[in-house]
Motif scaffolding. Structure first.
Motif, short mmCIF file in Angstrom:
data_model
loop_
_atom_site.label_atom_id
_atom_site.label_comp_id
_atom_site.label_asym_id
_atom_site.label_seq_id
_atom_site.Cartn_x
_atom_site.Cartn_y
_atom_site.Cartn_z
N THR A 53 0.83 -1.20 0.00
CA THR A 53 0.00 0.00 0.00
C THR A 53 0.87 1.25 0.00
O THR A 53 0.53 2.25 -0.64
N ILE A 54 2.00 1.20 0.67
CA ILE A 54 2.91 2.34 0.69
C ILE A 54 3.52 2.55 -0.70
O ILE A 54 3.62 3.67 -1.19
N ALA A 55 3.92 1.46 -1.36
CA ALA A 55 4.54 1.55 -2.68
C ALA A 55 3.62 2.20 -3.70
O ALA A 55 4.06 2.94 -4.59
N ILE A 56 2.33 1.93 -3.59
CA ILE A 56 1.37 2.46 -4.55
C ILE A 56 0.72 3.74 -4.04
O ILE A 56 0.19 4.52 -4.81
N GLY A 57 0.74 3.95 -2.74
CA GLY A 57 0.05 5.09 -2.16
C GLY A 57 -1.45 4.86 -2.10
O GLY A 57 -2.23 5.80 -2.23
N ALA A 58 -1.84 3.62 -1.90
CA ALA A 58 -3.26 3.25 -1.91
C ALA A 58 -3.88 3.38 -0.54
O ALA A 58 -3.22 3.23 0.49
N LYS A 59 -5.18 3.62 -0.53
CA LYS A 59 -5.96 3.66 0.71
C LYS A 59 -6.71 2.35 0.93
O LYS A 59 -7.17 2.07 2.01
N GLN A 60 -6.85 1.56 -0.12
CA GLN A 60 -7.55 0.29 -0.03
C GLN A 60 -6.54 -0.82 0.23
O GLN A 60 -5.34 -0.64 0.01
#
Length: 139
Positions: A102-109
């Protein structure tokens, strides 16, 4: 094989990773608390928390092939257990926990990290994935 979760593919093997390299896995957006199923038959080689990856699951598919799944909040299988393709093996969290994916993509899901390995090296798994229903019918 079918993907282990239902959701959009956010990054594919070989895509730019944003740091000058290439992705070594698929990153799949998952539903909150969604079920993760085994993409293939195999023996569970590892199941448990691992660094910032959340729950990590490694399935030994045989012939030097391994499937690595990461980013789950809970694993339902144990080392040494044999799993069948499509069998529920884990569940995703609610997206609040920040895993490496999630950190690598910057995702909230919640994001499921899916990597295929052959003889210790990451390989492109795209030839093994089943086509979605919308791509099965041509015309």
């Amino acid at each position: 094989m079918n993907f282990p979760v239902a959701g959009p593919v956010l990054r594919r093997y070989g895509a730019p990773d944003g740091f000058g390299g290439k992705e070594k896995a698929y990153f799949i957006g998952a539903r909150e608390n969604g079920v993760v199923v085994a993409p293939c038959d195999g023996w569970v080689a590892f199941s448990g928390p691992y660094r910032t990856y959340g729950q990590l699951l490694i399935i030994n598919a045989g012939d030097g092939y391994y499937v690595v799944l990461a980013g789950m909040s809970r694993s339902n299988v144990n080392v040494g257990q044999f799993v069948l393709a499509g069998e529920p093996v884990a569940s995703m969290g609610d997206g609040a926990a920040q895993t490496a994916a999630t950190i690598a993509i910057g995702a909230k899901q919640p994001i499921l990290y899916v990597e295929f390995r052959k003889d210790g090296a990451s390989i492109d798994s795209s030839p093994w994935w089943a086509r979605s229903d919308s791509r099965k019918v041509g015309g």
